[in-house]
Scaffold this motif. Structure first.
Motif, PDB file in Angstrom:
ATOM      1  N   LEU A  13      10.035   1.043 -38.312  1.00 11.11           N
ATOM      2  CA  LEU A  13       9.049   2.380 -37.873  1.00 11.11           C
ATOM      3  C   LEU A  13       9.366   2.706 -38.595  1.00 11.11           C
ATOM      4  N   VAL A  14      10.695   3.026 -39.226  1.00 10.48           N
ATOM      5  CA  VAL A  14      11.337   4.233 -39.554  1.00 10.48           C
ATOM      6  C   VAL A  14      10.788   4.185 -40.632  1.00 10.48           C
ATOM      7  N   HIS A  15      10.302   3.005 -41.478  1.00 12.98           N
ATOM      8  CA  HIS A  15      10.249   1.908 -42.850  1.00 12.98           C
ATOM      9  C   HIS A  15       8.963   2.906 -43.276  1.00 12.98           C
ATOM     10  N   LEU A  16       7.749   2.469 -41.806  1.00  4.91           N
ATOM     11  CA  LEU A  16       6.523   3.071 -41.624  1.00  4.91           C
ATOM     12  C   LEU A  16       6.383   4.435 -41.789  1.00  4.91           C
ATOM     13  N   ALA A  17       6.744   4.787 -40.632  1.00  5.24           N
ATOM     14  CA  ALA A  17       7.439   6.637 -40.956  1.00  5.24           C
ATOM     15  C   ALA A  17       7.525   7.587 -42.150  1.00  5.24           C
ATOM     16  N   HIS A  18       8.067   6.699 -43.470  1.00  2.00           N
ATOM     17  CA  HIS A  18       8.341   6.718 -45.209  1.00  2.00           C
ATOM     18  C   HIS A  18       6.685   6.641 -45.563  1.00  2.00           C
ATOM     19  N   LEU A  19       6.017   6.396 -44.804  1.00  2.00           N
ATOM     20  CA  LEU A  19       4.630   5.903 -45.765  1.00  2.00           C
ATOM     21  C   LEU A  19       3.872   7.220 -45.227  1.00  2.00           C
ATOM     22  N   ALA A  43       7.042 -11.238 -35.055  1.00  2.00           N
ATOM     23  CA  ALA A  43       6.278 -10.690 -33.498  1.00  2.00           C
ATOM     24  C   ALA A  43       6.980  -9.045 -32.712  1.00  2.00           C
ATOM     25  N   ILE A  44       8.027  -9.452 -33.390  1.00  2.00           N
ATOM     26  CA  ILE A  44       8.613  -7.535 -33.084  1.00  2.00           C
ATOM     27  C   ILE A  44       7.205  -5.912 -33.281  1.00  2.00           C
ATOM     28  N   LEU A  45       6.961  -6.552 -34.401  1.00  2.00           N
ATOM     29  CA  LEU A  45       5.520  -5.492 -34.833  1.00  2.00           C
ATOM     30  C   LEU A  45       4.187  -5.977 -34.026  1.00  2.00           C
ATOM     31  N   GLY A  46       4.038  -7.141 -33.421  1.00  2.00           N
ATOM     32  CA  GLY A  46       2.798  -7.661 -32.427  1.00  2.00           C
ATOM     33  C   GLY A  46       3.730  -6.807 -31.197  1.00  2.00           C
ATOM     34  N   GLU A  47       5.115  -7.064 -30.383  1.00  2.00           N
ATOM     35  CA  GLU A  47       5.479  -5.869 -29.570  1.00  2.00           C
ATOM     36  C   GLU A  47       4.826  -4.657 -29.714  1.00  2.00           C
ATOM     37  N   LEU A  48       4.946  -4.107 -30.470  1.00  2.00           N
ATOM     38  CA  LEU A  48       5.062  -2.562 -31.541  1.00  2.00           C
ATOM     39  C   LEU A  48       3.194  -2.447 -31.106  1.00  2.00           C
ATOM     40  N   ARG A  49       2.405  -3.406 -31.523  1.00  2.00           N
ATOM     41  CA  ARG A  49       1.208  -2.700 -31.659  1.00  2.00           C
ATOM     42  C   ARG A  49       0.370  -2.911 -30.193  1.00  2.00           C
ATOM     43  N   GLN A  55      -0.423  -0.144 -35.205  1.00  2.00           N
ATOM     44  CA  GLN A  55      -2.049  -0.375 -35.075  1.00  2.00           C
ATOM     45  C   GLN A  55      -1.441  -1.551 -37.000  1.00  2.00           C
ATOM     46  N   SER A  56      -2.957  -2.357 -36.501  1.00  2.00           N
ATOM     47  CA  SER A  56      -2.466  -4.004 -38.736  1.00  2.00           C
ATOM     48  C   SER A  56      -3.963  -4.245 -37.997  1.00  2.00           C
ATOM     49  N   ARG A  57      -4.570  -3.847 -39.581  1.00  2.00           N
ATOM     50  CA  ARG A  57      -5.185  -5.435 -39.964  1.00  2.00           C
ATOM     51  C   ARG A  57      -5.236  -5.895 -40.817  1.00  2.00           C
ATOM     52  N   LYS A  58      -6.053  -7.459 -40.094  1.00  2.00           N
ATOM     53  CA  LYS A  58      -5.420  -8.261 -40.725  1.00  2.00           C
ATOM     54  C   LYS A  58      -6.410  -8.866 -42.088  1.00  2.00           C
ATOM     55  N   GLY A  59      -6.299  -9.578 -43.159  1.00  2.85           N
ATOM     56  CA  GLY A  59      -6.944  -9.635 -44.401  1.00  2.85           C
ATOM     57  C   GLY A  59      -6.231  -9.699 -45.401  1.00  2.85           C
ATOM     58  N   LYS A  60      -7.441  -9.644 -46.204  1.00  5.88           N
ATOM     59  CA  LYS A  60      -7.479  -9.270 -47.659  1.00  5.88           C
ATOM     60  C   LYS A  60      -6.888  -6.808 -47.471  1.00  5.88           C
ATOM     61  N   GLY A  61      -5.676  -6.245 -47.921  1.00  2.30           N
ATOM     62  CA  GLY A  61      -5.622  -5.180 -47.967  1.00  2.30           C
ATOM     63  C   GLY A  61      -5.243  -5.226 -46.374  1.00  2.30           C
ATOM     64  N   GLY A  62      -4.567  -5.692 -45.929  1.00  2.00           N
ATOM     65  CA  GLY A  62      -3.975  -5.341 -44.507  1.00  2.00           C
ATOM     66  C   GLY A  62      -3.124  -4.771 -44.295  1.00  2.00           C
ATOM     67  N   ARG A  65       0.850  -0.249 -40.070  1.00  2.00           N
ATOM     68  CA  ARG A  65       0.765   1.071 -39.775  1.00  2.00           C
ATOM     69  C   ARG A  65       1.214   2.226 -38.483  1.00  2.00           C
ATOM     70  N   LEU A  66       1.751   2.927 -38.724  1.00  2.00           N
ATOM     71  CA  LEU A  66       1.978   3.450 -37.373  1.00  2.00           C
ATOM     72  C   LEU A  66       0.920   4.250 -36.196  1.00  2.00           C
ATOM     73  N   ALA A  67       0.476   3.701 -35.735  1.00  2.00           N
ATOM     74  CA  ALA A  67      -1.019   4.717 -34.939  1.00  2.00           C
ATOM     75  C   ALA A  67      -0.653   5.833 -35.128  1.00  2.00           C
ATOM     76  N   ARG A  68       0.413   6.404 -34.312  1.00  2.00           N
ATOM     77  CA  ARG A  68      -0.113   8.235 -34.319  1.00  2.00           C
ATOM     78  C   ARG A  68       1.994   9.045 -35.175  1.00  2.00           C
ATOM     79  N   PRO A  69       1.535   9.448 -35.347  1.00  2.00           N
ATOM     80  CA  PRO A  69       1.984  10.402 -36.147  1.00  2.00           C
ATOM     81  C   PRO A  69       3.774  10.270 -35.622  1.00  2.00           C
TER      82      PRO A  69
END
Length: 149
Positions: A13-19, A43-49, A55-62, A65-69
């Motif tokens: 989450l901290v990694h994503l917060a830097h983006l 698995a962890i990101l699935g639980e966080l989602r 939030q996640s996006r599948k496929g190319k360019g997926g 990202r954080l779902a909220r600030p």
């Protein structure tokens, strides 16, 4: 005690917060940068989602990202999702309370001190946001660079 799952979840989450907010990161990038096993991170990101933190996006360019600030994500909430109640023993927990069968709670000194421990942990974790964790990491990096100069 914070489990490896909780620690890795917070690191991701901290990694994503830097983006920049809304920008996606590949799971492999998060895993390699933070030294987290990719399969475990998935698995962890699935639980966080599922909990609404990412939030996640599948496929190319997926990616993820954080779902909220980051300022709206409370550290204590994340830990509870990944690791369960903050209390060291079930009879001291607010969220996962379970009565002990081997003692009288009203006079149990173990429970009394564990309630203090739980309160102290919650006092810190429920007042800290992901934004504060991210900014503290930035401060640490800046201090390290200044020290090296």
């Amino acid at each position: 005690m914070l489990t490896r799952k909780g620690k890795y979840g917070l690191k991701a989450l901290v990694h994503l917060a830097h983006l920049p907010f809304g920008q996606l990161a590949f799971i492999n990038e998060i895993a390699v940068t933070n030294k987290i096993p990719k399969k475990f991170l998935d698995a962890i990101l699935g639980e966080l989602r599922n909990a609404g933190f990412v939030q996640s996006r599948k496929g190319k360019g997926g990616g993820y990202r954080l779902a909220r600030p980051a300022s709206d994500i409370i550290v204590g909430h994340v830990i509870r999702v990944l690791d369960g109640p903050l209390a060291p023993i079930p009879c001291a927990s607010r969220m996962g309370y379970q009565r002990c069968e081997d003692c009288e709670e009203s006079v149990c000194q173990v429970r009394r001190i564990m309630l203090e421990v739980r309160h102290a942990i919650a006092e810190v974790l429920d007042k800290r946001t992901l934004e504060e964790m991210r900014d503290a990491a930035n401060d640490d990096i800046a201090a390290s660079l200044k020290y090296q100069a």
